[in-house]
Design a protein around this motif. Structure first.
Motif, short mmCIF file in Angstrom:
data_model
loop_
_atom_site.label_atom_id
_atom_site.label_comp_id
_atom_site.label_asym_id
_atom_site.label_seq_id
_atom_site.Cartn_x
_atom_site.Cartn_y
_atom_site.Cartn_z
N VAL A 145 41.95 40.96 43.51
CA VAL A 145 42.51 42.17 42.91
C VAL A 145 41.36 42.90 42.22
O VAL A 145 40.77 42.38 41.27
N ARG A 151 38.35 46.24 43.52
CA ARG A 151 37.45 46.52 44.66
C ARG A 151 36.15 47.18 44.20
O ARG A 151 35.61 48.06 44.88
N SER A 152 35.66 46.80 43.01
CA SER A 152 34.41 47.41 42.54
C SER A 152 33.25 46.89 43.39
O SER A 152 33.34 45.82 44.02
N VAL A 171 31.97 43.47 41.66
CA VAL A 171 32.78 42.24 41.67
C VAL A 171 33.68 42.14 42.91
O VAL A 171 33.48 41.29 43.78
N HIS A 193 43.94 46.93 45.02
CA HIS A 193 43.37 47.92 44.09
C HIS A 193 44.50 48.71 43.46
O HIS A 193 45.68 48.36 43.62
N ALA A 245 40.03 40.79 39.12
CA ALA A 245 38.84 41.47 38.60
C ALA A 245 39.20 42.94 38.38
O ALA A 245 38.78 43.82 39.12
N LYS A 258 42.49 44.55 32.98
CA LYS A 258 43.78 44.87 32.34
C LYS A 258 44.45 43.58 31.86
O LYS A 258 44.79 42.71 32.68
N LEU A 270 47.71 41.50 33.48
CA LEU A 270 48.17 42.17 34.72
C LEU A 270 48.81 41.13 35.65
O LEU A 270 49.80 41.40 36.33
N VAL A 318 38.41 37.07 36.27
CA VAL A 318 37.11 37.70 35.97
C VAL A 318 37.22 38.66 34.78
O VAL A 318 36.24 38.95 34.10
N GLY A 319 38.41 39.13 34.51
CA GLY A 319 38.62 40.17 33.50
C GLY A 319 38.05 39.81 32.14
O GLY A 319 38.04 38.65 31.74
N MET A 320 37.54 40.83 31.46
CA MET A 320 37.06 40.64 30.08
C MET A 320 37.63 41.79 29.27
O MET A 320 37.13 42.92 29.34
N ASN A 321 38.69 41.49 28.55
CA ASN A 321 39.39 42.53 27.78
C ASN A 321 39.53 42.07 26.35
O ASN A 321 39.32 40.90 26.04
N GLY A 375 32.54 34.12 32.77
CA GLY A 375 31.44 34.72 31.99
C GLY A 375 30.16 33.88 32.00
O GLY A 375 29.09 34.39 32.38
N THR A 394 28.24 33.92 35.34
CA THR A 394 27.52 35.15 35.69
C THR A 394 26.07 35.05 35.20
O THR A 394 25.12 35.34 35.93
P1 NDP Z 1 36.07 48.38 37.68
O1 NDP Z 1 36.76 49.19 36.63
O2 NDP Z 1 34.85 48.91 38.32
O3 NDP Z 1 37.14 48.03 38.83
C1 NDP Z 1 38.44 47.68 38.53
C2 NDP Z 1 39.22 47.55 39.80
O4 NDP Z 1 40.56 47.22 39.46
C3 NDP Z 1 39.29 48.81 40.64
O5 NDP Z 1 39.04 48.50 41.98
C4 NDP Z 1 40.70 49.32 40.44
O6 NDP Z 1 41.24 49.99 41.57
C5 NDP Z 1 41.46 48.04 40.22
N1 NDP Z 1 42.70 48.26 39.49
C6 NDP Z 1 42.89 49.01 38.38
N2 NDP Z 1 44.18 48.96 37.99
C7 NDP Z 1 44.82 48.18 38.89
C8 NDP Z 1 46.18 47.77 39.03
N3 NDP Z 1 47.11 48.12 38.16
N4 NDP Z 1 46.46 46.98 40.08
C9 NDP Z 1 45.52 46.58 40.95
N5 NDP Z 1 44.22 46.94 40.86
C10 NDP Z 1 43.88 47.73 39.83
O7 NDP Z 1 35.81 46.97 36.98
P2 NDP Z 1 34.75 45.79 37.33
O8 NDP Z 1 34.97 45.31 38.71
O9 NDP Z 1 33.40 46.19 36.90
O10 NDP Z 1 35.24 44.69 36.30
C11 NDP Z 1 36.57 44.17 36.35
C12 NDP Z 1 36.80 43.30 35.13
O11 NDP Z 1 35.89 42.21 35.16
C13 NDP Z 1 36.54 43.98 33.79
O12 NDP Z 1 37.42 43.46 32.82
C14 NDP Z 1 35.13 43.57 33.45
O13 NDP Z 1 34.87 43.60 32.06
C15 NDP Z 1 35.12 42.17 33.99
N6 NDP Z 1 33.79 41.67 34.34
C16 NDP Z 1 33.51 40.41 33.93
C17 NDP Z 1 32.31 39.84 34.24
C18 NDP Z 1 32.05 38.45 33.78
O14 NDP Z 1 30.93 38.01 33.82
N7 NDP Z 1 33.07 37.71 33.38
C19 NDP Z 1 31.27 40.56 34.99
C20 NDP Z 1 31.71 41.85 35.47
C21 NDP Z 1 32.93 42.38 35.13
P3 NDP Z 1 40.69 51.39 42.12
O15 NDP Z 1 39.44 51.05 42.86
O16 NDP Z 1 41.77 51.88 43.01
O17 NDP Z 1 40.45 52.26 40.92
#
Ligand code: NDP
Length: 284
Positions: free
Chosen positions: A163, A165-166, A169, A188, A207, A210, A213, A228-231, A262, A265
């Motif tokens: 989940v 598509r950045s 990640v 996404h 990833a 949110k 989620l 992967v999320g960091m909130n 974390g 990484t």
């Molecule tokens: P981005 O904001 O670049 O990408 C988020 C992705 O989530 C997008 O593809 C987006 O879709 C998708 N998305 C948003 N809302 C929804 C939803 N409701 N349902 C499904 N998909 C959704 O974030 P990153 O990839 O850079 O990072 C993701 C998370 O990982 C963050 O919390 C970040 O802090 C964390 N992170 C943690 C790391 C670690 O070392 N632990 C390293 C890097 C990141 P769309 O493309 O359509 O907008």
């Protein structure tokens, strides 16, 4: 109750191996060095940079920090990257993202020498990941793969749902899973009925960024869940994208936040810096 995948312990093993390799390289006369560039005073970026520098110190990797003011121009940053590309004692260049809005991140990433691109963000390295012939690993996805492997799951034929598509990640994560013969679905923000897709996952990687989620009713019993999320939650506490308390009752294995992805990484970043040093010294 699922098994908690201990990212701290697994990253400690990776770092131990890296430290050993650094020492071996030193005996061969090769010193390993990382340059860390930070622009502006984003507090989260400062924490990441400090932690990367500290880990370098622990493993015998020398680190140089370049802290530039928030008003730095794109030209100034590109000039610094060029200087670091040419500096032999710098094996890896890490430009901490995000950058201030006057600077085009894509241009900066493109300016880093692919051999020194320890984040594996440069298009050349991304392309190599795509074709499955790579030496520089994308840090967070590679760390997630180590965590998945630690569960002993054979990914062949498994349905893995990512989940997010950045470029840093979600997309590379999907590629690494595909290279291990998983059937991969990428979701996404426009995905319809996220719950029904997630429910099919043998391995679910979230990833997004949110809090909560991914809830327990979205997880197939016995799935491996990587968060992967960091909130920050309402109390300012670090949390992931997964409702950990509830999902850990359903999954077979799950990563906590903090203490999951974390630390992996940073460990992968260190591994990449050693790989970069080997590449630049003809040892790979
Ligand atoms: P981005 O904001 O670049 O990408 C988020 C992705 O989530 C997008 O593809 C987006 O879709 C998708 N998305 C948003 N809302 C929804 C939803 N409701 N349902 C499904 N998909 C959704 O974030 P990153 O990839 O850079 O990072 C993701 C998370 O990982 C963050 O919390 C970040 O802090 C964390 N992170 C943690 C790391 C670690 O070392 N632990 C390293 C890097 C990141 P769309 O493309 O359509 O907008």
């Amino acid at each position: 109750m699922s098994r908690i995948i201990d990212g701290k312990a697994i990253s400690a093993q990776v770092k131990e191996n890296v430290g050993r390799e650094v020492a071996e390289l030193k005996e061969k006369g090769v010193a390993v060095g990382l340059a860390v560039v930070i622009v502006g005073d984003d507090p989260a970026s400062r924490v990441y940079v400090n932690s990367k520098k500290k880990t370098c110190g622990e493993l015998g990797i020398s680190s140089e920090e370049y802290a530039l003011p928030a008003e730095t121009t794109e030209e100034e940053l590109l000039a610094l990257v060029q200087k670091l590309n040419e500096k032999p004692e710098v094996n890896g260049i890490l430009v901490q993202l995000p950058l201030p809005k006057q600077i085009d991140e894509k241009k900066v990433i493109a300016a880093i020498s692919p051999q020194k691109d320890v984040d594996a963000f440069h298009a050349e390295n991304v392309g190599k990941i795509m074709i499955g012939s790579y030496q520089m690993l994308p840090c967070t996805p590679a760390g997630c793969m180590d965590l998945i492997h630690s569960t002993g799951i054979d990914l062949t034929g498994k349905h893995c749902v990512v989940v997010g598509r950045s470029n840093i990640v979600g997309k590379p994560m999907a590629m690494l899973l595909l290279h291990e013969n998983a059937t991969v679905t990428i979701c996404h923000s426009r995905t319809r009925d996220l719950k029904s897709v997630c429910l099919q996952a043998d391995v679910l990687v979230a990833a997004v960024g949110k809090e909560k989620l991914i809830t327990a009713d979205m997880v197939k019993p016995g799935a491996v869940v990587i968060d992967v999320g960091m909130n920050r939650d309402a109390n300012g506490k670090l949390c992931g994208d997964v409702d950990f308390a509830a999902v850990s009752q359903v999954a077979s294995a799950i990563t906590p936040v903090p203490g999951g992805v974390g630390p992996m990484t940073i460990a992968t970043l260190m591994r990449n810096t050693v790989t970069a040093a080997k590449l630049q010294n003809g040892l790979l």
